[in-house]
Design a protein around this motif. Structure first.
Motif, PDB file in Angstrom:
ATOM      1  N   GLN A  87      47.536  31.247  31.648  1.00  0.00           N
ATOM      2  CA  GLN A  87      48.055  31.379  30.436  1.00  0.00           C
ATOM      3  C   GLN A  87      47.132  31.997  29.398  1.00  0.00           C
ATOM      4  O   GLN A  87      46.398  31.203  28.759  1.00  0.00           O
ATOM      5  CB  GLN A  87      48.367  30.128  29.829  1.00  0.00           C
ATOM      6  CG  GLN A  87      49.967  29.595  30.586  1.00  0.00           C
ATOM      7  CD  GLN A  87      50.291  28.067  29.826  1.00  0.00           C
ATOM      8  OE1 GLN A  87      51.113  28.281  28.964  1.00  0.00           O
ATOM      9  NE2 GLN A  87      50.054  27.009  30.521  1.00  0.00           N
ATOM     10  N   VAL A  90      46.945  31.562  25.459  1.00  0.00           N
ATOM     11  CA  VAL A  90      46.362  30.423  24.779  1.00  0.00           C
ATOM     12  C   VAL A  90      44.901  30.855  24.869  1.00  0.00           C
ATOM     13  O   VAL A  90      44.134  30.169  25.536  1.00  0.00           O
ATOM     14  CB  VAL A  90      47.000  29.381  25.462  1.00  0.00           C
ATOM     15  CG1 VAL A  90      46.531  28.199  24.824  1.00  0.00           C
ATOM     16  CG2 VAL A  90      48.626  29.306  25.660  1.00  0.00           C
ATOM     17  N   SER A  91      44.482  31.714  24.044  1.00  0.00           N
ATOM     18  CA  SER A  91      43.274  31.955  23.908  1.00  0.00           C
ATOM     19  C   SER A  91      42.906  31.866  22.338  1.00  0.00           C
ATOM     20  O   SER A  91      43.518  32.090  21.476  1.00  0.00           O
ATOM     21  CB  SER A  91      42.863  33.443  24.562  1.00  0.00           C
ATOM     22  OG  SER A  91      42.740  33.513  25.874  1.00  0.00           O
ATOM     23  N   THR A  93      41.699  34.060  19.949  1.00  0.00           N
ATOM     24  CA  THR A  93      42.471  34.905  19.166  1.00  0.00           C
ATOM     25  C   THR A  93      43.810  35.374  19.801  1.00  0.00           C
ATOM     26  O   THR A  93      44.487  36.187  19.181  1.00  0.00           O
ATOM     27  CB  THR A  93      41.689  36.158  18.959  1.00  0.00           C
ATOM     28  OG1 THR A  93      41.626  37.091  20.104  1.00  0.00           O
ATOM     29  CG2 THR A  93      40.133  35.968  19.047  1.00  0.00           C
ATOM     30  N   GLY A  94      44.268  34.826  20.604  1.00  0.00           N
ATOM     31  CA  GLY A  94      45.814  34.985  21.194  1.00  0.00           C
ATOM     32  C   GLY A  94      45.777  36.010  22.205  1.00  0.00           C
ATOM     33  O   GLY A  94      46.921  36.306  22.519  1.00  0.00           O
ATOM     34  N   LEU A 326      57.413  29.812  27.347  1.00  0.00           N
ATOM     35  CA  LEU A 326      56.126  30.323  27.287  1.00  0.00           C
ATOM     36  C   LEU A 326      56.601  31.630  26.092  1.00  0.00           C
ATOM     37  O   LEU A 326      57.342  32.881  26.598  1.00  0.00           O
ATOM     38  CB  LEU A 326      56.087  31.011  28.607  1.00  0.00           C
ATOM     39  CG  LEU A 326      55.877  29.907  29.544  1.00  0.00           C
ATOM     40  CD1 LEU A 326      56.137  30.256  31.106  1.00  0.00           C
ATOM     41  CD2 LEU A 326      54.588  29.149  29.413  1.00  0.00           C
ATOM     42  N   TYR A 327      55.819  31.712  25.161  1.00  0.00           N
ATOM     43  CA  TYR A 327      56.133  32.493  23.910  1.00  0.00           C
ATOM     44  C   TYR A 327      55.125  33.595  24.131  1.00  0.00           C
ATOM     45  O   TYR A 327      53.828  33.512  24.093  1.00  0.00           O
ATOM     46  CB  TYR A 327      55.911  31.735  22.658  1.00  0.00           C
ATOM     47  CG  TYR A 327      56.702  32.741  21.492  1.00  0.00           C
ATOM     48  CD1 TYR A 327      57.740  32.949  21.580  1.00  0.00           C
ATOM     49  CD2 TYR A 327      55.598  32.625  20.241  1.00  0.00           C
ATOM     50  CE1 TYR A 327      58.430  33.514  20.449  1.00  0.00           C
ATOM     51  CE2 TYR A 327      56.200  33.041  19.204  1.00  0.00           C
ATOM     52  CZ  TYR A 327      57.506  33.707  19.190  1.00  0.00           C
ATOM     53  OH  TYR A 327      58.011  34.146  17.991  1.00  0.00           O
ATOM     54  N   HIS A 359      49.885  36.253  22.999  1.00  0.00           N
ATOM     55  CA  HIS A 359      50.804  35.151  22.405  1.00  0.00           C
ATOM     56  C   HIS A 359      51.996  35.859  21.597  1.00  0.00           C
ATOM     57  O   HIS A 359      51.913  36.973  21.088  1.00  0.00           O
ATOM     58  CB  HIS A 359      50.121  34.386  21.571  1.00  0.00           C
ATOM     59  CG  HIS A 359      50.740  32.877  21.437  1.00  0.00           C
ATOM     60  ND1 HIS A 359      51.873  32.627  20.783  1.00  0.00           N
ATOM     61  CD2 HIS A 359      50.427  31.638  22.189  1.00  0.00           C
ATOM     62  CE1 HIS A 359      52.141  31.427  20.799  1.00  0.00           C
ATOM     63  NE2 HIS A 359      51.194  30.836  21.848  1.00  0.00           N
ATOM     64  N   LEU A 361      53.178  34.931  18.977  1.00  0.00           N
ATOM     65  CA  LEU A 361      52.963  34.773  17.713  1.00  0.00           C
ATOM     66  C   LEU A 361      52.214  36.140  17.224  1.00  0.00           C
ATOM     67  O   LEU A 361      52.431  36.638  16.024  1.00  0.00           O
ATOM     68  CB  LEU A 361      51.929  33.797  17.093  1.00  0.00           C
ATOM     69  CG  LEU A 361      52.621  32.277  17.318  1.00  0.00           C
ATOM     70  CD1 LEU A 361      51.577  31.065  17.295  1.00  0.00           C
ATOM     71  CD2 LEU A 361      53.637  32.131  16.153  1.00  0.00           C
ATOM     72  N   LYS A 362      51.768  37.009  18.023  1.00  0.00           N
ATOM     73  CA  LYS A 362      51.302  38.254  17.756  1.00  0.00           C
ATOM     74  C   LYS A 362      52.359  39.254  17.412  1.00  0.00           C
ATOM     75  O   LYS A 362      52.134  40.311  16.925  1.00  0.00           O
ATOM     76  CB  LYS A 362      50.447  38.870  19.167  1.00  0.00           C
ATOM     77  CG  LYS A 362      49.226  38.274  19.308  1.00  0.00           C
ATOM     78  CD  LYS A 362      48.066  38.858  18.924  1.00  0.00           C
ATOM     79  CE  LYS A 362      46.681  38.328  19.478  1.00  0.00           C
ATOM     80  NZ  LYS A 362      45.593  39.038  18.775  1.00  0.00           N
TER      81      LYS A 362
END
Lengths: 372, 372
Positions: A87, A90-91, A93-94, A326-327, A359, A361-362
């Motif tokens: 994963q 999940v870092s 900065t994404g 898992l987004y 991610h 969200l990016k």
């Protein structure tokens, strides 16, 4: 001896020369003997710097970190088959680019550099801007005009200066190369210290499997930074005798921008022309990977392969991952679509590892955050 | 004996009753004796489930997890003072709510529940939708009309059904309460299993400090789920003799929606009315925290306090964090603004811990993703 060494003419340079390519114009690699301490490692912090002795930064005080890495290796069901998913989305900065940025910016600090340039469709730029912010280093990121606003907002928030360049990724590269004549080029493609960060991806997988290499790893192949880093990492562990083999590496590309896949499939020695690129996998729309030869050699030497996936397969796979909780962004779904394709073609039992690279969200808000 | 117990009338119910409040209408707590294994814990996976024996889920097979938790405790400089920052914004769905959702959805699975409802301004809803997706449980999230599109997109991607409700958070709560008459209410505010996840935040801090409690922890105080969970967690560790004290807990609110701050400062016993709320901290715009009394009691019993921060302080602090490479949403900057205010008022040397609650990518693209 620790040194920079040219991948073509074998010219050698000191590790502390602030250079990112050979005088002959080719990419540089790093010659460095990593060591490991498998006894004390399990007691260390769960970050990629737990492999401190394997990362060529001289002084600890130069390390620039947000405690990135040692990401989860999560078991996920792909139509009845079990796949181990790193994963990396999940870092801090994404995206997985944090691994490379951490080592690259640490090295820049070690060299006393105060200003860098980079080119990126977004994720490498965000990562670099974040680590430069923590290090107090100024940075300018060249981006394509079509870069996603949500990624530009992130770069700008960190204080990165953004230069939008008309044209494709190639034009962006060219503009950055021009700027790099005067300023240190912190390129995730060219600069070999970036790969010294992404190689920790392989170390982590092996440690998480009880210091064993998996059978197969399915990875993105845009500029190939994660693939090449993984190859280096698996090689390191085998050389020092911790593991006994290198996994099959499978690179996945979007069919609409698949120069490596075509080189592999058609046995080409030159990078073929890719027409105007239009793919949802904007983060992998790389027509001229600077390390193309190395990527092909790595994949071939492991008995691996390249896969190409169509736009509808990418979008379907992205949706499938989302419905598993898992987004991920669309570029990341290139790889999961590749996993699905790989599983369709294979029947055997094997330990299969893959990665979520960026991610969800990016992506921003789909209905509003559309690129021109 | 393990049981649900009413915070007001002390009525007791079995842990396997699918209920989220007492017959008397008050919030329930969980009576459960946690245990710890400090010898084997360091060898376990770096997730919040490393404290397995302290989490009241009966069977391992019911656990619903994305390997959340055990987030980095990063040293960050605040104007020359060192603060330890838990990076909970680097969580699977991008906020600390994953901790609570993991335990709550695990319990729902243990109870054989197939459908839940929840109300949320976004982050709790995203977390719940993701964990329900992994568990194969259907979920409906009630949200305010003004919820950020980027958060709604995330909930919808996971397959969560979204019901937009006109009015403030109170109206949204009311709609969810109505729905909860027929369907299990997976409320992060009401359901006590949520706090059984957020309490791991305290366990992690203590383990990361060598099984010692810090002096002070500065936390968000909206619905108070992280604050109450932390209080439970620190209490657990002290009760079993691992640590010797409970840290001072400081709760921060946005001045434009600060009922808890006002209760604390003016020594009120009832929740005061808050007029129409207009704050950039949309995730903390809670006018009627259902566990208000418990939050006040927790903070007072630790010798802590509440702070309120103005809009300009929130935005300035958000920018300051970004320029340190820490990308957080505006709601999260309420807490960091509170840290700055706290440091202005104190001079002593102390171990100070705080949290980044939600990722900056949750904000979407500022120039486009504006709420009405």
């Amino acid at each position: 001896m620790d040194q920079l060494i040219c991948s073509r003419c074998e010219a050698a340079y000191g590790l502390d020369e602030p250079r990112w390519r050979c005088d002959c114009g080719s990419v540089l690699d790093i010659e460095f003997k990593p060591s490991f301490d498998v006894v004390s490692t399990p007691f260390r912090k769960p970050t990629m710097w737990r492999y401190r002795e394997a990362i060529p930064i001289r002084d600890d005080e130069h390390i620039v970190t947000f405690d990135e890495g040692f990401t989860s290796l999560l078991e996920v069901d792909f139509k009845g088959r079990s796949v181990l998913v790193k994963q990396d989305h999940v870092s801090p900065t994404g995206s997985f680019k944090d691994r490379g940025a951490s080592v690259l910016v640490s090295k820049a600090r070690e060299l006393g550099i105060s200003e860098v340039v980079e080119d990126s469709s977004g994720n490498a730029g965000s990562a670099l801007a974040a680590y430069c912010a923590r290090a107090g280093i100024g940075c300018t990121i060249f981006v394509p005009e079509a870069a996603r606003p949500v990624k530009l907002a992130q770069i700008a928030a960190y204080g990165g200066r953004i230069k939008k360049i008309a044209g494709d990724r190639h034009a962006v590269d060219a503009a950055a190369l021009e700027a790099a004549k005067a300023v240190y080029y912190a390129s995730h493609c060219w600069n070999p210290f970036f790969l010294q960060g992404t190689k920790t991806f392989a170390y982590e997988i092996c440690e998480q499997l009880g210091w064993q290499a998996p059978d197969t790893v399915i990875l993105p192949a845009g500029n190939g930074t994660l693939l090449l880093g993984s190859y280096l990492g698996f090689k390191d562990l085998m050389r020092v005798g911790i593991t006994s083999r290198i996994p099959r590496l499978v690179g996945v590309q979007a069919a609409r921008c698949a120069p490596l896949y075509r080189m592999f499939t058609d046995n080409l020695t030159e990078i073929p022309e890719t027409g105007p690129v239009d793919t949802v996998a904007d983060g992998m729309a790389v027509t001229q990977p600077v390390r193309a030869g190395q990527i092909l050699d790595a994949v071939k030497s492991t008995g691996g392969a390249f896969l190409a996936v169509e736009e509808d397969e990418i979008l379907a796979s992205q949706k499938l991952m989302h419905r598993k909780g898992l987004y991920i962004e669309s570029t990341s779904a290139v790889v999961t679509a590749g996993v699905e394709k790989y599983l369709e073609r294979t029947a055997g039992l094997e330990t299969l590892v893959t990665v979520l690279t960026g991610h969800g969200l990016k992506t921003g808000t789909p209905e509003r955050d559309t690129t021109p």
